[in-house]
Enzyme design. Sequence first.
Site, short mmCIF file in Angstrom:
data_model
loop_
_atom_site.label_atom_id
_atom_site.label_comp_id
_atom_site.label_asym_id
_atom_site.label_seq_id
_atom_site.Cartn_x
_atom_site.Cartn_y
_atom_site.Cartn_z
N CYS A 246 0.82 -1.23 0.23
CA CYS A 246 0.01 0.08 -0.05
C CYS A 246 0.80 1.31 -0.02
CB CYS A 246 -1.02 0.00 1.06
SG CYS A 246 -2.45 1.10 1.06
N HIS A 329 -3.70 -5.41 -0.07
CA HIS A 329 -3.40 -5.84 1.14
C HIS A 329 -3.56 -7.39 1.00
CE1 HIS A 329 -3.21 -2.23 3.61
NE2 HIS A 329 -3.89 -1.73 2.80
N GLU A 331 -2.61 -9.36 3.39
CA GLU A 331 -2.81 -9.96 4.77
C GLU A 331 -4.38 -9.89 5.05
OE1 GLU A 331 -3.09 -5.72 5.13
OE2 GLU A 331 -1.75 -6.79 4.19
#
Length: 357
Positions: A246, A329, A331
């Site tokens: 990001c 993202h 994760e």
Amino acid sequence: MKKVKAYLTLKNGKQFVGYRFGADDEMVGELVFTTGMTGYIETLTDPSYFGQIVTQTFPLIGNYGMISPDRESKKSWVSAYIVREKCDDPSNFRCEETLDKYLKENNIIGLYGIDTRELTKIVREAGVMNAAITSKPLADFSEVNKFIIKDAVKSVTCNEVEYYGNPEGYKVAVWDFGAKENILRELVKRGCYCIKVPSCYTAEQILSLNPDGLMLTNGPGDPAENVEIIENIKKIAGKLPIFGICLGHQLFALAMGGKTKKMKYGHRGANQPVKNLETGRVYISSQNHGYEVISSSVPNGKLTYVNANDNTCEGFEYPELNAYTVQFHPEACGGPQDASFLFDKFIQNIEESKRNA
């Protein structure tokens, strides 16, 4: 309970009347929307929302309450929170408290009863804009007009070095620009020893930790504002394996000579399709960003991923520097595990670097 009116006034003069929950206050911020059907806990605690009034497009929010293990940081970073309908009686075996109570504890203004569909359509057409929440109809637009988000990374980064995981594992320096906790969890899950350092750390300070790899985290604000960080990334690039997510992706591109620009309304939500240009496979990703890297501006990077909706940049590789970055993202379980392999790739790069040392 008596309903208390409040007014949401956009910079373009459009006004919405809603009802208060959470903190009883007034404020000015940047109005954005996010499309996730779930994940409001993660949204509220994601430092990337610093300075923003967040609108949830999904109409019912709060139905599973607040759950502390699901938080992405120790507090909420949104400036205000807007929903169509709030749930006052959550039902989930993990629920610890209501959304209303959490917002009150964190001094976050909430509004419900707002037509979030109309509000989202305005932002989609006109772009993100400043807005104010007031107890009476807004007459003076001076504060709204001059508001800007500044010193965002400095405001959300950790104040001191923090340690996570197994000291016997690979040592990863996590450069905290507003890191989500799940980035650390994914690294620790893979046996890493994470050393989270403040954004003010220099390249020399990071290298003095003798890390096996470097994680450039997510974070809020305009990436180009972080001049010192960009200069330090230039110094450290190529000296150890790097993975950026990001804001980390944007900062690395700027350090490599690339350019960024503000998007009309950004990508915020858990349903963003990302296409791998090498394989053609599309991944469903979670995203939260209002700036993009201009794909054609990075001189020595290889474009690896694009957004399947608008073709904006979603990832770069820098083979000569043993670095790669993504805008989305991995994760955040958007697919739900579609992109977790990117963390495995980081570990493989660390292992290969140590073998070739």
